[in-house]
Design a protein around this motif. Structure first.
Motif, short mmCIF file in Angstrom:
data_model
loop_
_atom_site.label_atom_id
_atom_site.label_comp_id
_atom_site.label_asym_id
_atom_site.label_seq_id
_atom_site.Cartn_x
_atom_site.Cartn_y
_atom_site.Cartn_z
N THR A 89 26.06 36.14 44.48
CA THR A 89 26.45 37.10 45.53
C THR A 89 27.71 36.68 46.27
O THR A 89 27.85 35.53 46.68
N ARG A 90 28.64 37.62 46.41
CA ARG A 90 29.85 37.41 47.20
C ARG A 90 29.86 38.45 48.32
O ARG A 90 29.61 39.62 48.07
N VAL A 91 30.19 38.00 49.50
CA VAL A 91 30.37 38.90 50.64
C VAL A 91 31.83 38.74 51.08
O VAL A 91 32.27 37.61 51.33
N VAL A 92 32.59 39.81 51.10
CA VAL A 92 34.00 39.71 51.50
C VAL A 92 34.30 40.72 52.61
O VAL A 92 34.12 41.92 52.43
N VAL A 93 34.74 40.17 53.74
CA VAL A 93 35.13 40.99 54.89
C VAL A 93 36.65 41.06 54.91
O VAL A 93 37.33 40.06 54.68
N ASN A 94 37.19 42.24 55.16
CA ASN A 94 38.64 42.47 55.23
C ASN A 94 39.39 41.93 54.00
O ASN A 94 40.35 41.17 54.11
N PRO A 95 38.94 42.31 52.80
CA PRO A 95 39.58 41.77 51.59
C PRO A 95 41.00 42.29 51.39
O PRO A 95 41.31 43.43 51.74
N THR A 96 41.84 41.41 50.85
CA THR A 96 43.15 41.84 50.36
C THR A 96 43.27 41.33 48.93
O THR A 96 42.72 40.29 48.59
N MET A 97 43.99 42.09 48.11
CA MET A 97 44.02 41.77 46.68
C MET A 97 45.45 41.71 46.17
O MET A 97 46.28 42.51 46.57
N LYS A 98 45.68 40.72 45.31
CA LYS A 98 46.96 40.64 44.61
C LYS A 98 46.69 40.70 43.11
O LYS A 98 45.77 40.06 42.62
N ILE A 99 47.52 41.49 42.42
CA ILE A 99 47.39 41.58 40.96
C ILE A 99 48.05 40.35 40.34
O ILE A 99 49.13 39.94 40.78
N ARG A 100 47.42 39.76 39.35
CA ARG A 100 48.00 38.64 38.60
C ARG A 100 48.32 39.12 37.18
O ARG A 100 47.41 39.52 36.46
N GLY A 101 49.59 39.07 36.80
CA GLY A 101 49.97 39.51 35.46
C GLY A 101 49.93 41.02 35.35
O GLY A 101 49.58 41.71 36.32
N ASP A 102 50.30 41.53 34.17
CA ASP A 102 50.30 42.99 34.03
C ASP A 102 49.33 43.47 32.95
O ASP A 102 49.35 44.63 32.55
N GLU A 103 48.46 42.55 32.52
CA GLU A 103 47.49 42.94 31.51
C GLU A 103 46.43 43.86 32.10
O GLU A 103 45.95 43.63 33.22
N LYS A 104 46.05 44.88 31.31
CA LYS A 104 45.01 45.79 31.77
C LYS A 104 43.91 45.88 30.72
O LYS A 104 44.10 45.53 29.56
N ALA A 105 42.75 46.34 31.15
CA ALA A 105 41.63 46.57 30.23
C ALA A 105 41.02 47.92 30.57
O ALA A 105 41.04 48.34 31.73
N THR A 106 40.51 48.61 29.55
CA THR A 106 39.94 49.94 29.74
C THR A 106 38.48 49.93 29.32
O THR A 106 38.17 49.57 28.18
#
Ligand code: ZN
Length: 196
Positions: A89-106
């Motif tokens: 379990t993770r609890v995250v308050v006020n999260p901010t996100m940074k993308i790493r790399g440009d790889e994507k998955a579908t």
């Protein structure tokens, strides 16, 4: 303590930007109870993540968890292709996100607020998430594969975005249809069948 009802798509709160949680509020009994309610609601659903707006609370708070009993419903090939491994379990308050790399998955994903449906969504494979934990302490996560998908999905909720805004629309299906038609198939095979 018990699970809360999950707000369904169409409700304005799912389309609004949630507010930052003041640090002083995190340690209050009310906020701690809210965290417990969210975790229980996620588990009961069952789901792998929940954002506060999904139970009608307009704050930037998410909970995530991928349990072994959910992961092992997939074949080992499917687990590997999705890079899906259990995490606690993770609890995250006020999260901010940074993308790493440009790889994507579908892959297909669903949402407890769009109950009974799934759709294929392109997501970044790797992200870095920072925020506060349930005690108000700074924390950060480096997520790759399925956990990165969950983070992107839940943080989208805090900005009023649902996966249906991002999905390949031709892939939208009931969960039952998708299970019947696509279980055990690779994503390449599914894309060919759907022509997406
Ligand atoms: Zn969702």
């Amino acid at each position: 303590m018990s699970a809360a009802p999950i707000v369904q798509t169409g409700a304005p709160i799912l389309r609004s930007r949630a507010e930052d949680v003041p640090l002083s509020r995190i340690v209050t009994p009310e906020f701690q109870a809210l965290i417990q309610t969210m975790v229980e609601t996620m588990r009961e659903a069952p789901g792998v993540g929940l954002a506060a707006p999904q139970i009608g609370i307009p704050w930037r708070l998410i909970v995530l968890e991928d349990r072994a009993d959910l992961v092992t419903k997939l074949s080992s090939g499917e687990q590997k292709e999705r890079e899906r491994t259990p995490f606690s379990t993770r609890v995250v308050v006020n999260p901010t996100m940074k993308i790493r790399g440009d790889e994507k998955a579908t892959f297909f994903e669903g949402c407890l607020s769009v109950n009974g449906f799934v759709g294929m969504v392109d997501r970044y494979r790797e992200v870095e998430v920072t925020g506060l934990d349930e005690h108000g302490e700074a924390q950060s996560f480096h997520a790759v594969g399925w956990p990165a998908r969950i983070f992107q999905h839940e943080i989208d909720h805090l900005d009023g975005t649902l996966y249906i805004d991002r999905m390949l629309t031709r892939s939208f299906a009931t969960a039952e249809q998708s299970q019947a038609l696509f279980a055990g198939k690779s994503i390449a095979e599914i894309r060919e069948l759907l022509n997406v």
